[in-house]
Design an enzyme around this catalytic site. Structure first.
Site, PDB file in Angstrom:
ATOM      1  N   GLY A  48      12.982  46.681  18.109  1.00 25.08           N
ATOM      2  CA  GLY A  48      13.015  45.361  18.727  1.00 25.08           C
ATOM      3  C   GLY A  48      12.161  45.196  19.975  1.00 25.08           C
ATOM      4  CG  ASP A 104      15.609  44.259  21.349  1.00 23.14           C
ATOM      5  OD1 ASP A 104      16.474  44.863  22.028  1.00 23.14           O
ATOM      6  OD2 ASP A 104      15.617  44.276  20.109  1.00 23.14           O
ATOM      7  CG  ASP A 107      25.196  40.560  21.396  1.00 22.75           C
ATOM      8  OD1 ASP A 107      25.982  39.932  22.107  1.00 22.75           O
ATOM      9  OD2 ASP A 107      25.153  40.420  20.161  1.00 22.75           O
ATOM     10  CE  LYS A 135      22.504  37.492  21.223  1.00 18.64           C
ATOM     11  NZ  LYS A 135      23.147  37.474  19.895  1.00 18.64           N
ATOM     12  CB  VAL A 157      17.756  34.685  19.243  1.00 16.24           C
ATOM     13  CG1 VAL A 157      18.440  33.483  19.854  1.00 16.24           C
ATOM     14  CG2 VAL A 157      18.025  35.937  20.069  1.00 16.24           C
ATOM     15  CG  ASP A 163      15.676  42.822  12.669  1.00 10.00           C
ATOM     16  OD1 ASP A 163      16.171  43.168  13.759  1.00 10.00           O
ATOM     17  OD2 ASP A 163      16.128  43.191  11.567  1.00 10.00           O
ATOM     18  NE  ARG A 169      12.012  44.694  13.221  1.00  9.12           N
ATOM     19  CZ  ARG A 169      13.126  45.040  13.872  1.00  9.12           C
ATOM     20  NH1 ARG A 169      13.297  44.691  15.120  1.00  9.12           N
ATOM     21  NH2 ARG A 169      14.055  45.725  13.254  1.00  9.12           N
TER      22      ARG A 169
HETATM   23  P1  IMP Z   1      24.435  45.455  21.697  1.00  9.55           P
HETATM   24  O1  IMP Z   1      24.779  46.891  21.534  1.00  9.55           O
HETATM   25  O2  IMP Z   1      25.519  44.545  21.166  1.00  9.55           O
HETATM   26  O3  IMP Z   1      24.042  45.073  23.120  1.00  9.55           O
HETATM   27  O4  IMP Z   1      23.212  45.148  20.738  1.00  9.55           O
HETATM   28  C1  IMP Z   1      21.953  45.608  20.997  1.00  9.55           C
HETATM   29  C2  IMP Z   1      21.049  45.566  19.794  1.00  9.55           C
HETATM   30  O5  IMP Z   1      21.541  44.710  18.747  1.00  9.55           O
HETATM   31  C3  IMP Z   1      19.715  44.989  20.168  1.00  9.55           C
HETATM   32  O6  IMP Z   1      18.832  45.983  20.644  1.00  9.55           O
HETATM   33  C4  IMP Z   1      19.260  44.337  18.873  1.00  9.55           C
HETATM   34  O7  IMP Z   1      18.603  45.259  18.057  1.00  9.55           O
HETATM   35  C5  IMP Z   1      20.544  43.903  18.197  1.00  9.55           C
HETATM   36  N1  IMP Z   1      20.845  42.482  18.494  1.00  9.55           N
HETATM   37  C6  IMP Z   1      21.796  41.979  19.316  1.00  9.55           C
HETATM   38  N2  IMP Z   1      21.784  40.641  19.339  1.00  9.55           N
HETATM   39  C7  IMP Z   1      20.775  40.259  18.507  1.00  9.55           C
HETATM   40  C8  IMP Z   1      20.231  38.978  18.119  1.00  9.55           C
HETATM   41  O8  IMP Z   1      20.659  37.890  18.552  1.00  9.55           O
HETATM   42  N3  IMP Z   1      19.182  39.018  17.248  1.00  9.55           N
HETATM   43  C9  IMP Z   1      18.660  40.175  16.754  1.00  9.55           C
HETATM   44  N4  IMP Z   1      19.138  41.385  17.095  1.00  9.55           N
HETATM   45  C10 IMP Z   1      20.180  41.432  17.965  1.00  9.55           C
END
Ligand code: IMP
Length: 181
Positions: A48, A104, A107, A135, A157, A163, A169
């Protein structure tokens, strides 16, 4: 790829190409000012972060080294599993180095907090995080992201490295998809 190419598959464009370019330049200037005279290493998280990493590094008004890690995150789902696995580790020994982890999107923050623990254990001189997008959940868990490109609502998104099932991407904007199910 421009949003017009896949207009019927997208909901709306949240961040346009000019806005992305401008914010990435601001982030680069901020990171450079904070690391004046230091030997800087950018660590990008594949896949990403590939767009932000390439554009951020190019926008830097100083020399930076670049290395990449690949970790598993969402797989094919839209939700974080919390399970992080290293698919490709760094080639660089980061001990004593000034490191900026380039992400990238943050979340739930699960991937990032795991990565930070992992990188901290390698004794870098400093370790900061730059995330293009954050987020609301990430704000709640207080993941230490020093450089944030954009805070966006809790929506899935795509584009600019992000992606959905490995698609979009190479879209040159950040856009939402129509709500699934
Ligand atoms: P986290 O562990 O929930 O913070 O997620 C991190 C990873 O999930 C990011 O590096 C992305 O690869 C993927 N991700 C989280 N939210 C999104 C989104 O809205 N679109 C695409 N990939 C996401």
């Amino acid at each position: 790829m421009t949003p017009e190419t896949v207009a019927d598959e997208l909901d709306e464009v949240l961040i346009g190409a000019d806005e992305l370019r401008q914010r990435v330049q601001e982030l680069a200037d901020e990171i450079a000012a904070d690391h004046d005279g230091k030997d800087l290493l950018f660590v990008g998280v594949l896949r990403g972060a590939v767009m932000i990493m390439a554009d951020l590094a190019r926008a830097m008004p100083m020399s930076v080294e670049m290395d990449f890690m690949a970790v598993t995150s969402y797989g094919y789902a839209r939700q974080s599993s919390g399970v992080v696995r290293i698919l490709k580790d760094l080639d660089t020994d980061i001990s004593g180095r000034h490191v900026v982890l380039v992400e990238d999107i943050v979340d739930s923050g699960l991937t990032l907090s795991w990565l930070l623990r992992n990188l901290e254990s390698r004794d870098p001189a400093s370790l900061e995080v730059c995330a293009l997008i954050r987020k609301p959940e990430a704000v709640k868990v207080e993941v230490p992201v020093k450089y944030v490109g954009f805070d966006i609502p809790n929506e899935f998104v795509v584009g600019y490295g992000l992606d959905y099932r490995q698609r979009y991407r190479n879209l040159n904007v950040i856009a939402t998809l129509p709500t699934a199910d």
